[in-house]
Design an enzyme around this catalytic site. Structure first.
Site, PDB file in Angstrom:
ATOM      1  N   SER A  18       0.727  -1.196  -0.087  1.00  0.00           N
ATOM      2  CA  SER A  18      -0.137   0.332   0.023  1.00  0.00           C
ATOM      3  C   SER A  18       0.956   1.038  -0.017  1.00  0.00           C
ATOM      4  CB  SER A  18      -0.731   0.140   1.581  1.00  0.00           C
ATOM      5  OG  SER A  18      -0.318   0.309   2.101  1.00  0.00           O
TER       6      SER A  18
ATOM      7  N   LYS B 211       1.609   4.130   7.528  1.00  0.00           N
ATOM      8  CA  LYS B 211       0.400   4.568   6.556  1.00  0.00           C
ATOM      9  C   LYS B 211       0.702   6.885   6.331  1.00  0.00           C
ATOM     10  CE  LYS B 211      -2.203   2.260   4.845  1.00  0.00           C
ATOM     11  NZ  LYS B 211      -1.339   0.895   5.110  1.00  0.00           N
TER      12      LYS B 211
END
Length: 234
Positions: free
Chosen positions: A155, A193
């Site tokens: 991701s 993230k």
């Protein structure tokens, strides 16, 4: 092929090791080569290491070891590519004593690898030391504790973070918008993230359009650290 300065420094280090059993200090190297600053010595040492003539160690002061010598200094002839191999894991070394701030940059540090971190859907919270990894000292930011995590998932690929990379994290409980952080979600799941705080909400944003940004109430997310470096093995 070595430049004259690189060869002069290698010869000086070799002679001092042969005579004293330890390499010279930065100041001694600077004076021997008639350089104005120790930063020039640092560049020469980095070049010698990249060419495989020396190795920098983490477990002794002035941690420089001669690996090989050029033919002009009596070394064996070499041909072709010779890879540099870093063995691991090793026990964490003691901090070398009596070294200057410039010399600190030469030392690798052993950091604990605290398992895997999801760059994708969050996985279980990190709670144990899996093994250790050697990290160049210049990769670590000044102040604070650091640890390493192995990345699982894709991701964050558009931020240059791939599956299998090892990320270096500086412990921190706060972050600025746009920082890449280790976030603990609802005290159960950890993820890597990009951090965005907006009012009473925190958004954890992926760097891959295949993954949606996840938004949580601010009390459900705890920042565990910020990304400061990355190690990739080919």
């Amino acid at each position: 092929m070595l430049t004259k300065k690189q060869l002069d420094l290698l010869e000086f280090i070799h002679k001092r090791v042969q005579r004293d059993g330890v390499p010279p200090s930065f100041d001694e190297m600077k004076d021997a080569l008639d350089l104005r600053s120790k930063s020039g010595i640092h560049r020469l040492i980095t070049a010698l290491e990249e060419r495989g003539f020396i190795r920098r160690l983490a477990h002794r002061a002035r941690a420089i070891e001669i690996v090989k010598l050029p033919e002009s200094m009596g070394g064996a002839p070499t041909s072709g590519f010779q890879p540099r191999v870093i063995d691991g894991p090793h026990p964490s070394p003691a901090q070398p004593a009596n070294i200057s701030p410039d010399e600190v940059q030469l030392f690798a540090r052993e950091l604990p690898v605290m398992g895997k971190i999801a760059a994708g859907v969050p996985i279980e919270a990190i709670s144990h030391v899996d093994h250790h990894v050697a990290v160049p000292g210049q990769m670590l930011s000044s102040g604070g504790s650091h640890y390493a995590l192995e990345v699982k998932g894709d991701s964050m690929i558009e931020a240059g973070i791939n599956d299998g990379d090892v990320v270096i994290i500086r412990e921190s409980s706060t972050a600025d918008n746009g920082d890449i952080v280790v976030a603990l979600v609802e005290d159960q799941e950890a993820t890597l993230k990009r951090f965005h705080h907006n009012g009473t909400s925190i958004a954890l944003e992926a760097a891959n359009p295949a993954y949606e940004t996840r938004v949580f109430p601010e009390d459900k997310v705890k920042v565990q650290g910020k990304l400061v470096g990355l190690i990739r093995t080919y």
